[in-house]
Design a protein around this motif. Sequence first.
Motif, PDB file in Angstrom:
ATOM      1  N   ILE A  56       0.043  37.362  -6.927  1.00 50.02           N
ATOM      2  CA  ILE A  56       1.152  36.414  -7.097  1.00 50.02           C
ATOM      3  C   ILE A  56       1.609  36.347  -8.556  1.00 50.02           C
ATOM      4  CG2 ILE A  56       1.833  33.986  -6.957  1.00 50.02           C
ATOM      5  CD1 ILE A  56       0.249  33.778  -4.368  1.00 50.02           C
ATOM      6  N   PRO A  57       0.689  36.214  -9.540  1.00 52.09           N
ATOM      7  CA  PRO A  57       1.149  36.188 -10.946  1.00 52.09           C
ATOM      8  C   PRO A  57       1.920  37.444 -11.337  1.00 52.09           C
ATOM      9  CG  PRO A  57      -1.094  35.379 -10.806  1.00 52.09           C
ATOM     10  CD  PRO A  57      -0.756  35.939  -9.442  1.00 52.09           C
ATOM     11  N   PHE A  58       1.460  38.606 -10.861  1.00 56.51           N
ATOM     12  CA  PHE A  58       2.135  39.865 -11.190  1.00 56.51           C
ATOM     13  C   PHE A  58       3.574  39.862 -10.667  1.00 56.51           C
ATOM     14  CE2 PHE A  58       3.431  44.138  -9.845  1.00 56.51           C
ATOM     15  CZ  PHE A  58       3.338  44.831 -11.040  1.00 56.51           C
ATOM     16  N   TYR A  59       3.749  39.539  -9.397  1.00 54.32           N
ATOM     17  CA  TYR A  59       5.086  39.534  -8.805  1.00 54.32           C
ATOM     18  C   TYR A  59       5.980  38.476  -9.435  1.00 54.32           C
ATOM     19  CZ  TYR A  59       4.212  42.954  -5.103  1.00 54.32           C
ATOM     20  OH  TYR A  59       3.968  44.117  -4.413  1.00 54.32           O
ATOM     21  N   MET A  60       5.431  37.293  -9.677  1.00 56.04           N
ATOM     22  CA  MET A  60       6.235  36.223 -10.260  1.00 56.04           C
ATOM     23  C   MET A  60       6.695  36.584 -11.674  1.00 56.04           C
ATOM     24  SD  MET A  60       6.673  33.988  -7.923  1.00 56.04           S
ATOM     25  CE  MET A  60       6.744  35.454  -6.883  1.00 56.04           C
ATOM     26  N   GLU A  61       5.833  37.193 -12.441  1.00 57.44           N
ATOM     27  CA  GLU A  61       6.203  37.594 -13.807  1.00 57.44           C
ATOM     28  C   GLU A  61       7.335  38.614 -13.784  1.00 57.44           C
ATOM     29  OE1 GLU A  61       4.288  39.733 -17.789  1.00 57.44           O
ATOM     30  OE2 GLU A  61       2.998  39.258 -16.070  1.00 57.44           O
ATOM     31  N   LYS A  62       7.200  39.615 -12.906  1.00 58.43           N
ATOM     32  CA  LYS A  62       8.206  40.676 -12.828  1.00 58.43           C
ATOM     33  C   LYS A  62       9.541  40.147 -12.308  1.00 58.43           C
ATOM     34  CE  LYS A  62       5.672  44.315 -14.026  1.00 58.43           C
ATOM     35  NZ  LYS A  62       6.002  45.191 -15.174  1.00 58.43           N
ATOM     36  N   LEU A  63       9.494  39.352 -11.250  1.00 59.60           N
ATOM     37  CA  LEU A  63      10.730  38.827 -10.667  1.00 59.60           C
ATOM     38  C   LEU A  63      11.398  37.826 -11.594  1.00 59.60           C
ATOM     39  CD1 LEU A  63       9.586  38.396  -6.956  1.00 59.60           C
ATOM     40  CD2 LEU A  63      11.208  40.096  -7.826  1.00 59.60           C
ATOM     41  N   ASP A  64      10.597  37.022 -12.280  1.00 62.51           N
ATOM     42  CA  ASP A  64      11.150  36.056 -13.229  1.00 62.51           C
ATOM     43  C   ASP A  64      11.866  36.774 -14.370  1.00 62.51           C
ATOM     44  OD1 ASP A  64      11.072  33.032 -13.810  1.00 62.51           O
ATOM     45  OD2 ASP A  64      10.463  33.877 -15.738  1.00 62.51           O
ATOM     46  N   ALA A  65      11.259  37.837 -14.872  1.00 59.24           N
ATOM     47  CA  ALA A  65      11.875  38.614 -15.947  1.00 59.24           C
ATOM     48  C   ALA A  65      13.175  39.268 -15.477  1.00 59.24           C
ATOM     49  CB  ALA A  65      10.897  39.678 -16.444  1.00 59.24           C
ATOM     50  N   GLN A  66      13.186  39.726 -14.235  1.00 55.88           N
ATOM     51  CA  GLN A  66      14.402  40.335 -13.684  1.00 55.88           C
ATOM     52  C   GLN A  66      15.550  39.334 -13.667  1.00 55.88           C
ATOM     53  OE1 GLN A  66      13.843  42.309  -9.901  1.00 55.88           O
ATOM     54  NE2 GLN A  66      16.026  42.397  -9.481  1.00 55.88           N
ATOM     55  N   VAL A  67      15.259  38.118 -13.244  1.00 54.14           N
ATOM     56  CA  VAL A  67      16.292  37.080 -13.211  1.00 54.14           C
ATOM     57  C   VAL A  67      16.734  36.707 -14.624  1.00 54.14           C
ATOM     58  CG1 VAL A  67      16.773  34.685 -12.551  1.00 54.14           C
ATOM     59  CG2 VAL A  67      15.531  36.180 -10.985  1.00 54.14           C
ATOM     60  N   LYS A  68      15.796  36.630 -15.534  1.00 53.17           N
ATOM     61  CA  LYS A  68      16.138  36.318 -16.931  1.00 53.17           C
ATOM     62  C   LYS A  68      17.094  37.360 -17.496  1.00 53.17           C
ATOM     63  CE  LYS A  68      14.121  35.435 -21.487  1.00 53.17           C
ATOM     64  NZ  LYS A  68      12.851  35.354 -22.278  1.00 53.17           N
ATOM     65  N   ASN A  69      16.847  38.607 -17.167  1.00 50.34           N
ATOM     66  CA  ASN A  69      17.676  39.699 -17.680  1.00 50.34           C
ATOM     67  C   ASN A  69      19.038  39.788 -16.996  1.00 50.34           C
ATOM     68  OD1 ASN A  69      15.663  40.479 -19.475  1.00 50.34           O
ATOM     69  ND2 ASN A  69      14.739  41.920 -18.033  1.00 50.34           N
ATOM     70  N   ASN A  70      19.194  39.035 -15.914  1.00 53.02           N
ATOM     71  CA  ASN A  70      20.455  39.085 -15.165  1.00 53.02           C
ATOM     72  C   ASN A  70      21.123  37.715 -15.075  1.00 53.02           C
ATOM     73  OD1 ASN A  70      20.956  41.940 -13.890  1.00 53.02           O
ATOM     74  ND2 ASN A  70      18.755  41.598 -13.729  1.00 53.02           N
ATOM     75  N   ASN A  71      20.867  36.885 -16.097  1.00 51.58           N
ATOM     76  CA  ASN A  71      21.583  35.605 -16.236  1.00 51.58           C
ATOM     77  C   ASN A  71      21.504  34.700 -15.014  1.00 51.58           C
ATOM     78  OD1 ASN A  71      22.553  36.242 -18.902  1.00 51.58           O
ATOM     79  ND2 ASN A  71      24.027  37.623 -17.930  1.00 51.58           N
ATOM     80  N   GLY A  72      20.285  34.565 -14.477  1.00 54.35           N
ATOM     81  CA  GLY A  72      20.083  33.620 -13.389  1.00 54.35           C
ATOM     82  C   GLY A  72      20.191  34.189 -11.994  1.00 54.35           C
ATOM     83  N   TYR A  73      20.337  35.513 -11.906  1.00 63.74           N
ATOM     84  CA  TYR A  73      20.419  36.176 -10.601  1.00 63.74           C
ATOM     85  C   TYR A  73      19.559  37.437 -10.637  1.00 63.74           C
ATOM     86  CZ  TYR A  73      24.386  33.041 -10.039  1.00 63.74           C
ATOM     87  OH  TYR A  73      25.178  31.922  -9.973  1.00 63.74           O
ATOM     88  N   PHE A  74      19.391  38.087  -9.507  1.00 61.91           N
ATOM     89  CA  PHE A  74      18.556  39.280  -9.470  1.00 61.91           C
ATOM     90  C   PHE A  74      19.272  40.541  -9.943  1.00 61.91           C
ATOM     91  CE2 PHE A  74      15.567  37.233  -6.288  1.00 61.91           C
ATOM     92  CZ  PHE A  74      14.459  37.302  -7.120  1.00 61.91           C
ATOM     93  N   VAL A  75      20.580  40.652  -9.631  1.00 54.65           N
ATOM     94  CA  VAL A  75      21.283  41.903  -9.904  1.00 54.65           C
ATOM     95  C   VAL A  75      22.632  41.632 -10.563  1.00 54.65           C
ATOM     96  CG1 VAL A  75      22.300  43.977  -8.867  1.00 54.65           C
ATOM     97  CG2 VAL A  75      20.139  43.067  -7.966  1.00 54.65           C
ATOM     98  N   ASN A  76      22.818  42.219 -11.726  1.00 53.61           N
ATOM     99  CA  ASN A  76      24.120  42.256 -12.411  1.00 53.61           C
ATOM    100  C   ASN A  76      24.747  40.883 -12.657  1.00 53.61           C
ATOM    101  OD1 ASN A  76      25.988  43.912 -13.740  1.00 53.61           O
ATOM    102  ND2 ASN A  76      27.373  43.934 -11.983  1.00 53.61           N
ATOM    103  N   GLY A  77      23.916  39.870 -12.839  1.00 55.69           N
ATOM    104  CA  GLY A  77      24.408  38.564 -13.264  1.00 55.69           C
ATOM    105  C   GLY A  77      25.328  37.850 -12.300  1.00 55.69           C
ATOM    106  N   ARG A  78      25.204  38.149 -10.998  1.00 57.23           N
ATOM    107  CA  ARG A  78      26.054  37.468 -10.022  1.00 57.23           C
ATOM    108  C   ARG A  78      25.313  37.334  -8.699  1.00 57.23           C
ATOM    109  NH1 ARG A  78      28.375  40.788  -6.268  1.00 57.23           N
ATOM    110  NH2 ARG A  78      28.128  43.029  -6.611  1.00 57.23           N
ATOM    111  N   LEU A  79      25.818  36.440  -7.868  1.00 59.78           N
ATOM    112  CA  LEU A  79      25.178  36.154  -6.585  1.00 59.78           C
ATOM    113  C   LEU A  79      25.284  37.346  -5.636  1.00 59.78           C
ATOM    114  CD1 LEU A  79      23.860  33.718  -5.016  1.00 59.78           C
ATOM    115  CD2 LEU A  79      26.119  33.374  -4.001  1.00 59.78           C
ATOM    116  N   THR A  80      24.134  37.740  -5.089  1.00 66.03           N
ATOM    117  CA  THR A  80      24.086  38.771  -4.042  1.00 66.03           C
ATOM    118  C   THR A  80      23.139  38.286  -2.947  1.00 66.03           C
ATOM    119  OG1 THR A  80      22.181  40.025  -4.885  1.00 66.03           O
ATOM    120  CG2 THR A  80      24.370  40.585  -5.787  1.00 66.03           C
TER     121      THR A  80
END
Length: 204
Positions: free
Chosen positions: A127-151
Amino acid sequence: MAPTYKLTYFDITALGEPIRFLLSYGGMEFEDNRIQKESWPTLRPSTPFGQMPILEHNGKVAYQSAAICRYLAKQVKLVGKNEWEDLEIDATVDTITDLRLKIGPYYYEQDEKIKEVKAGPIFNEIIPFYMEKLDAQVKNNNGYFVNGRLTWADLFFVAMVDYLCFMANKDIIANSPNLQILKENVLKVPSIKAWIEKRPKCEY
């Protein structure tokens, strides 16, 4: 006029909720056919592969939750702007599914001694591994998972997170500020907010 979509699933969130989110996001009227667990053995033989959720539309029956979500995402324009973005969305959804499949055996384990052994890797590593990676992905995409917009990847995660927390018996995003922002971004979408307010109350 009768709804054009009929979703059949258990009276829980889990795999049915991302589909409900997408239908609600698109303003599509749908029959939310929730069956009780004791009714499942009777219904199961009539389903394509003996599993749910299933989505019925215009006399056709679709199965596999992620495939249904991907289809609906195209209908409601929550896919990528190009094939690479679609790949990134699919990879994110598959990663969330991987996490669910890793937590599942822990939750469903009946032997308490074995469950205790499984708890170590689940809570200290997986769980810590996945949460760290997914959290960083969202941080890098301005609050979303992909390209800074809702998908649909965003809707998929937020629709699933309550179930993941239920299986883990803890708030898995408590220490993930960017995933919390993502959740807020999805839940403030008017159509999603309206669905949350009106959906049936269930255990998880």
